[in-house]
Design a protein around this motif. Structure first.
Motif, PDB file in Angstrom:
ATOM      1  N   PHE A 109       3.875  -0.249   0.274  1.00 15.27           N
ATOM      2  CA  PHE A 109       3.309  -0.001   1.595  1.00 15.27           C
ATOM      3  C   PHE A 109       2.367  -1.122   2.008  1.00 15.27           C
ATOM      4  O   PHE A 109       2.324  -1.519   3.181  1.00 15.27           O
ATOM      5  CB  PHE A 109       2.564   1.332   1.624  1.00 15.27           C
ATOM      6  CG  PHE A 109       1.830   1.561   2.913  1.00 15.27           C
ATOM      7  CD1 PHE A 109       2.523   1.877   4.067  1.00 15.27           C
ATOM      8  CD2 PHE A 109       0.447   1.439   2.969  1.00 15.27           C
ATOM      9  CE1 PHE A 109       1.853   2.063   5.272  1.00 15.27           C
ATOM     10  CE2 PHE A 109      -0.231   1.623   4.157  1.00 15.27           C
ATOM     11  CZ  PHE A 109       0.468   1.941   5.320  1.00 15.27           C
ATOM     12  N   GLY A 110       1.615  -1.650   1.055  1.00 15.51           N
ATOM     13  CA  GLY A 110       0.667  -2.715   1.369  1.00 15.51           C
ATOM     14  C   GLY A 110       1.342  -3.939   1.961  1.00 15.51           C
ATOM     15  O   GLY A 110       0.790  -4.591   2.856  1.00 15.51           O
ATOM     16  N   VAL A 111       2.522  -4.276   1.478  1.00 14.09           N
ATOM     17  CA  VAL A 111       3.268  -5.423   2.016  1.00 14.09           C
ATOM     18  C   VAL A 111       3.648  -5.171   3.470  1.00 14.09           C
ATOM     19  O   VAL A 111       3.494  -6.041   4.338  1.00 14.09           O
ATOM     20  CB  VAL A 111       4.533  -5.690   1.168  1.00 14.09           C
ATOM     21  CG1 VAL A 111       5.403  -6.753   1.827  1.00 14.09           C
ATOM     22  CG2 VAL A 111       4.147  -6.117  -0.238  1.00 14.09           C
ATOM     23  N   ALA A 128      10.035  -9.968   3.435  1.00 16.46           N
ATOM     24  CA  ALA A 128       9.221  -9.182   2.503  1.00 16.46           C
ATOM     25  C   ALA A 128       9.031  -7.767   3.019  1.00 16.46           C
ATOM     26  O   ALA A 128       9.065  -6.797   2.249  1.00 16.46           O
ATOM     27  CB  ALA A 128       7.870  -9.862   2.292  1.00 16.46           C
ATOM     28  N   VAL A 129       8.851  -7.630   4.321  1.00 15.72           N
ATOM     29  CA  VAL A 129       8.701  -6.306   4.931  1.00 15.72           C
ATOM     30  C   VAL A 129       9.965  -5.480   4.720  1.00 15.72           C
ATOM     31  O   VAL A 129       9.899  -4.303   4.331  1.00 15.72           O
ATOM     32  CB  VAL A 129       8.393  -6.425   6.438  1.00 15.72           C
ATOM     33  CG1 VAL A 129       8.501  -5.060   7.128  1.00 15.72           C
ATOM     34  CG2 VAL A 129       7.010  -7.016   6.650  1.00 15.72           C
ATOM     35  N   LYS A 130      11.122  -6.076   4.963  1.00 13.91           N
ATOM     36  CA  LYS A 130      12.387  -5.365   4.813  1.00 13.91           C
ATOM     37  C   LYS A 130      12.580  -4.880   3.380  1.00 13.91           C
ATOM     38  O   LYS A 130      12.933  -3.717   3.143  1.00 13.91           O
ATOM     39  CB  LYS A 130      13.546  -6.273   5.219  1.00 13.91           C
ATOM     40  CG  LYS A 130      14.927  -5.631   5.133  1.00 13.91           C
ATOM     41  CD  LYS A 130      15.998  -6.589   5.637  1.00 13.91           C
ATOM     42  CE  LYS A 130      17.379  -5.942   5.613  1.00 13.91           C
ATOM     43  NZ  LYS A 130      17.821  -5.616   4.243  1.00 13.91           N
ATOM     44  N   ASN A 131      12.328  -5.756   2.425  1.00  6.50           N
ATOM     45  CA  ASN A 131      12.502  -5.391   1.019  1.00  6.50           C
ATOM     46  C   ASN A 131      11.518  -4.304   0.598  1.00  6.50           C
ATOM     47  O   ASN A 131      11.879  -3.351  -0.109  1.00  6.50           O
ATOM     48  CB  ASN A 131      12.339  -6.627   0.133  1.00  6.50           C
ATOM     49  CG  ASN A 131      13.476  -7.616   0.312  1.00  6.50           C
ATOM     50  OD1 ASN A 131      14.580  -7.246   0.705  1.00  6.50           O
ATOM     51  ND2 ASN A 131      13.206  -8.892   0.055  1.00  6.50           N
ATOM     52  N   LEU A 136      10.067   1.361  -0.491  1.00  9.20           N
ATOM     53  CA  LEU A 136       9.148   2.454  -0.188  1.00  9.20           C
ATOM     54  C   LEU A 136       9.902   3.723   0.195  1.00  9.20           C
ATOM     55  O   LEU A 136       9.509   4.828  -0.207  1.00  9.20           O
ATOM     56  CB  LEU A 136       8.205   2.039   0.942  1.00  9.20           C
ATOM     57  CG  LEU A 136       7.166   3.076   1.384  1.00  9.20           C
ATOM     58  CD1 LEU A 136       6.297   3.505   0.220  1.00  9.20           C
ATOM     59  CD2 LEU A 136       6.310   2.513   2.516  1.00  9.20           C
ATOM     60  N   GLU A 137      10.953   3.584   0.958  1.00  5.09           N
ATOM     61  CA  GLU A 137      11.724   4.769   1.340  1.00  5.09           C
ATOM     62  C   GLU A 137      12.234   5.526   0.118  1.00  5.09           C
ATOM     63  O   GLU A 137      12.218   6.759   0.090  1.00  5.09           O
ATOM     64  CB  GLU A 137      12.898   4.360   2.230  1.00  5.09           C
ATOM     65  CG  GLU A 137      12.488   4.022   3.652  1.00  5.09           C
ATOM     66  CD  GLU A 137      13.656   4.093   4.597  1.00  5.09           C
ATOM     67  OE1 GLU A 137      13.729   5.088   5.353  1.00  5.09           O
ATOM     68  OE2 GLU A 137      14.504   3.180   4.582  1.00  5.09           O
TER      69      GLU A 137
END
Length: 206
Positions: A109-111, A128-131, A136-137
């Motif tokens: 989540f922090g990313v 990085a957000v996508k990964n 996270l999901e």
């Protein structure tokens, strides 16, 4: 009772403490500290936390840092008739979610949060957000399963086990990102949390 809470009002870790203090209807003094508020490099702050990090709780002669420890302290000392879970088995079953958030949810989540909320648009690492979002999901499937059995992570009633994840997912569900998991129970849970009188006025400070 003389309580002071140190910490910048847009910090998720400070949010934990401010929200719980509000839930417990405590009277306290809030000293914004950190980032553009400064104070962390002062001798006064060093005396309350030599790590020079927020949040910090001063309760009379007692000084506590580390947000999760502060949650546990406030619940036990001031929440005996409200949020404190007296049965140890039930309490630790609830409180495991506090540490699960820190060790398992927060790294991903922090990313997402840092890039989409804190970073200027031209500096965001969208790969990085996508990964991180995909990871996270899958992680959140664990909480989804728990919430299919009970209304709160803490059990039948809201308590401190719900606090860290609720603050994060309040933002997560507001982000304009592609999602592949439904998480129906998590969404219902966060809507219940958002109905709490003190939540949004603290959680939405960015």
């Amino acid at each position: 009772m003389s309580i002071t809470i140190w910490g910048r009002p847009n910090s998720l870790n400070v949010h934990k403490v401010l929200w719980l203090a509000a839930e417990l209807e405590l009277e306290f003094k809030h000293i914004p500290a950190g980032q553009h508020y400064g104070l962390l490099d002062t001798e006064e702050f060093y005396q309350v936390n030599p790590n020079r990090l927020v949040p910090v709780l001063q309760d009379g002669d007692t000084v506590i840092w580390e947000s999760n420890t502060i949650l546990r302290y406030l619940a036990e000392v001031y929440g005996k008739d409200t949020l404190w879970i007296t049965d140890p088995k039930a309490r630790f079953a609830a409180e495991k979610w506090i540490d699960w958030y820190t060790t398992t949810v927060l790294p991903s989540f922090g990313v997402v949060f840092f890039n989409l909320i804190r970073q200027p648009e031209d500096k965001r690492d969208l790969d990085a957000v996508k990964n991180a979002a995909e990871k996270l999901e899958k992680i959140l499937d664990v909480a989804e399963l728990e919430l299919s059995k009970q209304p709160y992570l803490s059990g039948q009633d809201f308590s401190i086990g719900d606090i860290p994840l609720a603050l994060a997912l309040n933002h997560w569900f507001n982000l304009d990102i592609e999602r592949h998991h439904q998480h129906t129970y998590l969404q219902a849970w966060i809507e219940r949390i958002r109905q709490r009188p003190h939540f949004l006025k603290i959680a939405n400070v960015l």
